[in-house]
Scaffold this motif. Structure first.
Motif, PDB file in Angstrom:
ATOM      1  N   LEU A  30       0.648  -1.354  -0.067  1.00 40.50           N
ATOM      2  CA  LEU A  30       0.114   0.114   0.022  1.00 40.50           C
ATOM      3  C   LEU A  30       0.868   1.201  -0.024  1.00 40.50           C
ATOM      4  CD1 LEU A  30      -2.791  -0.865   2.503  1.00 40.50           C
ATOM      5  CD2 LEU A  30      -3.033  -0.713   0.133  1.00 40.50           C
ATOM      6  N   GLY A  31       0.998   2.012  -0.950  1.00 33.75           N
ATOM      7  CA  GLY A  31       1.290   3.218  -1.146  1.00 33.75           C
ATOM      8  C   GLY A  31       2.839   3.150  -1.364  1.00 33.75           C
ATOM      9  N   LYS A  32       3.609   1.890  -1.595  1.00 39.91           N
ATOM     10  CA  LYS A  32       4.918   1.661  -1.599  1.00 39.91           C
ATOM     11  C   LYS A  32       5.559   1.181  -2.808  1.00 39.91           C
ATOM     12  CE  LYS A  32       5.849   3.271   2.487  1.00 39.91           C
ATOM     13  NZ  LYS A  32       6.460   4.604   2.873  1.00 39.91           N
ATOM     14  N   GLY A  33       4.584   1.368  -4.066  1.00 39.92           N
ATOM     15  CA  GLY A  33       5.279   0.711  -5.214  1.00 39.92           C
ATOM     16  C   GLY A  33       4.925  -0.653  -5.503  1.00 39.92           C
ATOM     17  N   ILE A  34       5.715  -1.152  -6.385  1.00 41.32           N
ATOM     18  CA  ILE A  34       5.467  -2.630  -6.478  1.00 41.32           C
ATOM     19  C   ILE A  34       6.647  -3.363  -6.313  1.00 41.32           C
ATOM     20  CG2 ILE A  34       4.969  -4.037  -8.395  1.00 41.32           C
ATOM     21  CD1 ILE A  34       3.452  -1.821  -9.621  1.00 41.32           C
ATOM     22  N   VAL A  35       6.351  -4.668  -5.921  1.00 41.32           N
ATOM     23  CA  VAL A  35       7.589  -5.664  -5.643  1.00 41.32           C
ATOM     24  C   VAL A  35       7.535  -6.914  -6.400  1.00 41.32           C
ATOM     25  CG1 VAL A  35       8.120  -4.697  -3.426  1.00 41.32           C
ATOM     26  CG2 VAL A  35       6.430  -6.436  -3.683  1.00 41.32           C
ATOM     27  N   TYR A  36       8.467  -7.637  -6.691  1.00 44.06           N
ATOM     28  CA  TYR A  36       8.630  -8.735  -7.575  1.00 44.06           C
ATOM     29  C   TYR A  36       9.480 -10.021  -6.870  1.00 44.06           C
ATOM     30  CZ  TYR A  36      10.808 -11.492 -11.235  1.00 44.06           C
ATOM     31  OH  TYR A  36      11.296 -12.494 -11.847  1.00 44.06           O
ATOM     32  N   LYS A  37       9.223 -10.965  -7.237  1.00 45.93           N
ATOM     33  CA  LYS A  37      10.229 -12.164  -6.843  1.00 45.93           C
ATOM     34  C   LYS A  37       9.788 -13.543  -7.396  1.00 45.93           C
ATOM     35  CE  LYS A  37       8.310 -14.404  -2.514  1.00 45.93           C
ATOM     36  NZ  LYS A  37       8.217 -15.849  -3.149  1.00 45.93           N
ATOM     37  N   TRP A  44      12.297 -10.133  -1.731  1.00 41.81           N
ATOM     38  CA  TRP A  44      11.533  -9.465  -2.808  1.00 41.81           C
ATOM     39  C   TRP A  44      12.397  -8.268  -3.317  1.00 41.81           C
ATOM     40  CZ3 TRP A  44       6.236 -10.205  -4.341  1.00 41.81           C
ATOM     41  CH2 TRP A  44       5.629 -11.007  -3.393  1.00 41.81           C
ATOM     42  N   VAL A  45      11.908  -7.877  -4.515  1.00 47.45           N
ATOM     43  CA  VAL A  45      12.814  -6.869  -5.376  1.00 47.45           C
ATOM     44  C   VAL A  45      11.830  -5.592  -5.752  1.00 47.45           C
ATOM     45  CG1 VAL A  45      14.261  -6.110  -7.140  1.00 47.45           C
ATOM     46  CG2 VAL A  45      14.585  -8.368  -6.142  1.00 47.45           C
ATOM     47  N   GLU A  46      12.168  -4.512  -5.443  1.00 46.55           N
ATOM     48  CA  GLU A  46      11.262  -3.491  -5.697  1.00 46.55           C
ATOM     49  C   GLU A  46      11.274  -3.129  -7.131  1.00 46.55           C
ATOM     50  OE1 GLU A  46       9.915   0.985  -4.030  1.00 46.55           O
ATOM     51  OE2 GLU A  46      11.820  -0.059  -3.300  1.00 46.55           O
ATOM     52  N   ILE A  47      10.366  -2.823  -7.638  1.00 47.46           N
ATOM     53  CA  ILE A  47      10.359  -2.684  -9.327  1.00 47.46           C
ATOM     54  C   ILE A  47       9.249  -1.448  -9.451  1.00 47.46           C
ATOM     55  CG2 ILE A  47      11.037  -5.000 -10.089  1.00 47.46           C
ATOM     56  CD1 ILE A  47       7.863  -5.419 -10.938  1.00 47.46           C
ATOM     57  N   SER A  48       9.762  -0.358  -8.886  1.00 46.04           N
ATOM     58  CA  SER A  48       8.872   1.013  -9.075  1.00 46.04           C
ATOM     59  C   SER A  48       9.594   1.946  -9.984  1.00 46.04           C
ATOM     60  CB  SER A  48       8.657   1.683  -7.651  1.00 46.04           C
ATOM     61  OG  SER A  48       8.093   0.693  -6.929  1.00 46.04           O
ATOM     62  N   GLU A  49      10.597   1.717 -10.668  1.00 46.15           N
ATOM     63  CA  GLU A  49      11.206   2.757 -11.778  1.00 46.15           C
ATOM     64  C   GLU A  49      10.094   3.208 -12.651  1.00 46.15           C
ATOM     65  OE1 GLU A  49      14.852   3.164 -14.656  1.00 46.15           O
ATOM     66  OE2 GLU A  49      14.643   1.606 -13.267  1.00 46.15           O
ATOM     67  N   GLY A  50       9.914   4.435 -12.796  1.00 42.81           N
ATOM     68  CA  GLY A  50       8.657   4.858 -13.726  1.00 42.81           C
ATOM     69  C   GLY A  50       7.673   5.262 -13.144  1.00 42.81           C
ATOM     70  N   LEU A  51       7.384   4.893 -11.792  1.00 44.68           N
ATOM     71  CA  LEU A  51       6.308   5.398 -11.011  1.00 44.68           C
ATOM     72  C   LEU A  51       6.480   6.898 -10.586  1.00 44.68           C
ATOM     73  CD1 LEU A  51       4.969   2.201  -9.382  1.00 44.68           C
ATOM     74  CD2 LEU A  51       4.048   3.095 -11.312  1.00 44.68           C
ATOM     75  N   THR A  52       5.613   7.719 -10.525  1.00 42.05           N
ATOM     76  CA  THR A  52       5.654   8.869  -9.838  1.00 42.05           C
ATOM     77  C   THR A  52       5.552   8.684  -8.322  1.00 42.05           C
ATOM     78  OG1 THR A  52       3.270   9.281 -10.044  1.00 42.05           O
ATOM     79  CG2 THR A  52       5.058  10.006 -11.959  1.00 42.05           C
ATOM     80  N   ASP A  53       5.905   9.843  -7.689  1.00 41.57           N
ATOM     81  CA  ASP A  53       5.804   9.858  -6.271  1.00 41.57           C
ATOM     82  C   ASP A  53       4.287   9.919  -5.738  1.00 41.57           C
ATOM     83  OD1 ASP A  53       8.553  10.052  -5.799  1.00 41.57           O
ATOM     84  OD2 ASP A  53       8.391  12.181  -5.725  1.00 41.57           O
ATOM     85  N   GLN A  54       4.060   9.291  -4.471  1.00 34.86           N
ATOM     86  CA  GLN A  54       2.762   9.097  -4.052  1.00 34.86           C
ATOM     87  C   GLN A  54       1.900   8.269  -4.942  1.00 34.86           C
ATOM     88  OE1 GLN A  54       2.359  10.488  -1.033  1.00 34.86           O
ATOM     89  NE2 GLN A  54       4.512  10.834  -1.027  1.00 34.86           N
TER      90      GLN A  54
END
Length: 266
Positions: A30-37, A44-54
């Protein structure tokens, strides 16, 4: 059998989970981007590159190995681990594909695209949280209740319910759903909808996966079934607050509020 819980250092409140091909799991804290594994991996690895803040992810969706994120900042598409706008910048709650046509539930009605350009399809005056695109009808879950378009006559039935309808499904010919107050919504076959309170529970969403329909609640995960012609909920997992679910032939994958991503054998 539990394979994973909280992705360390990120968050443990999850809004959505999706199992992809090749044993891959993608989830939205919730509110913290997207993770993958990979399913068998521990971290888990965070894959939030390209998502804007908030950016808050409302729902993850996949079609033909393409991963989409419905968010308060619009619809995003993942390519090589980086997120790009899918061309729709309105707050988006749901995305579905029908052949070459994409449909999105947004804060300004239902939108569609047949390529790169998005256009308003219907009900731009309401927020659409979920929809059903059926052979004869288009059913919208909105901030006012339920709106049904008869595609043959192009006439509308607007059922104002004094509550938002946040998810929809069809169970044995009956339209069902969940309201913002955690109620189960069910068509009564007389042109109206009845609302039911599940004792001691709040229904977060009604989720369709293949031929199965699930109720994600603050008491656990339930399968929607019928007993004596009446809708019933059969408990599958009790004791955690389930917000979303995905399935394959062997397991259930559950996003929860306090216990990370849970995996359970079918």
């Amino acid at each position: 059998m539990q394979l994973s819980t909280n992705p360390g250092g990120l968050a443990f409140h999850f809004s959505s989970v999706k199992r992809l091909s090749d044993d891959e799991l993608v989830a939205a804290p919730l509110g913290k981007g997207i993770v993958y594994k990979k399913e068998a991996a521990e971290d888990w690895v965070e894959i939030s590159e390209g998502l804007t803040d908030q950016t808050h992810i409302n729902r993850l969706q996949s079609y033909e190995d393409q991963l989409y994120a419905c968010s308060n900042k619009g619809l995003f598409l993942c390519s090589d681990g980086t997120w790009h706008s899918a061309g729709l910048s309105l707050g988006c709650y749901h995305y579905k594909q029908y052949g070459q046509v994409g449909l999105a539930a947004t804060v300004c009605g239902l939108w569609y695209t047949e390529g790169e350009e998005w256009r308003t399809m219907m009900r731009s005056d309401v927020t659409v949280y979920d929809f059903l695109y059926l052979p004869q009808y288009v059913v919208l879950g909105t901030n006012e209740g339920v709106s049904i378009l008869d595609r043959m006559t192009t006439s509308w039935i607007n059922c104002k319910l004094d509550t938002s309808v946040t998810s929809l499904a069809v169970h044995r010919g009956t339209i069902i759903g969940a309201t913002e107050h955690g109620e189960l919504l069910a068509g009564n076959r007389r042109g109206r909808f009845d609302r039911y309170r599940m004792s001691g529970a709040f229904i977060f969403s009604i989720v369709s996966r293949g031929q199965e329909i699930f109720a994600c609640t603050d008491r656990g995960l339930y399968r929607v079934s019928s007993i004596g012609g009446r809708i019933s909920l059969m408990a599958l997992k009790i004791g955690c607050q389930v917000t979303d679910v995905d399935v394959d032939d062997q397991r259930y994958y559950m996003a929860t509020l306090f216990e990370g991503i849970q995996c359970m054998a079918r």
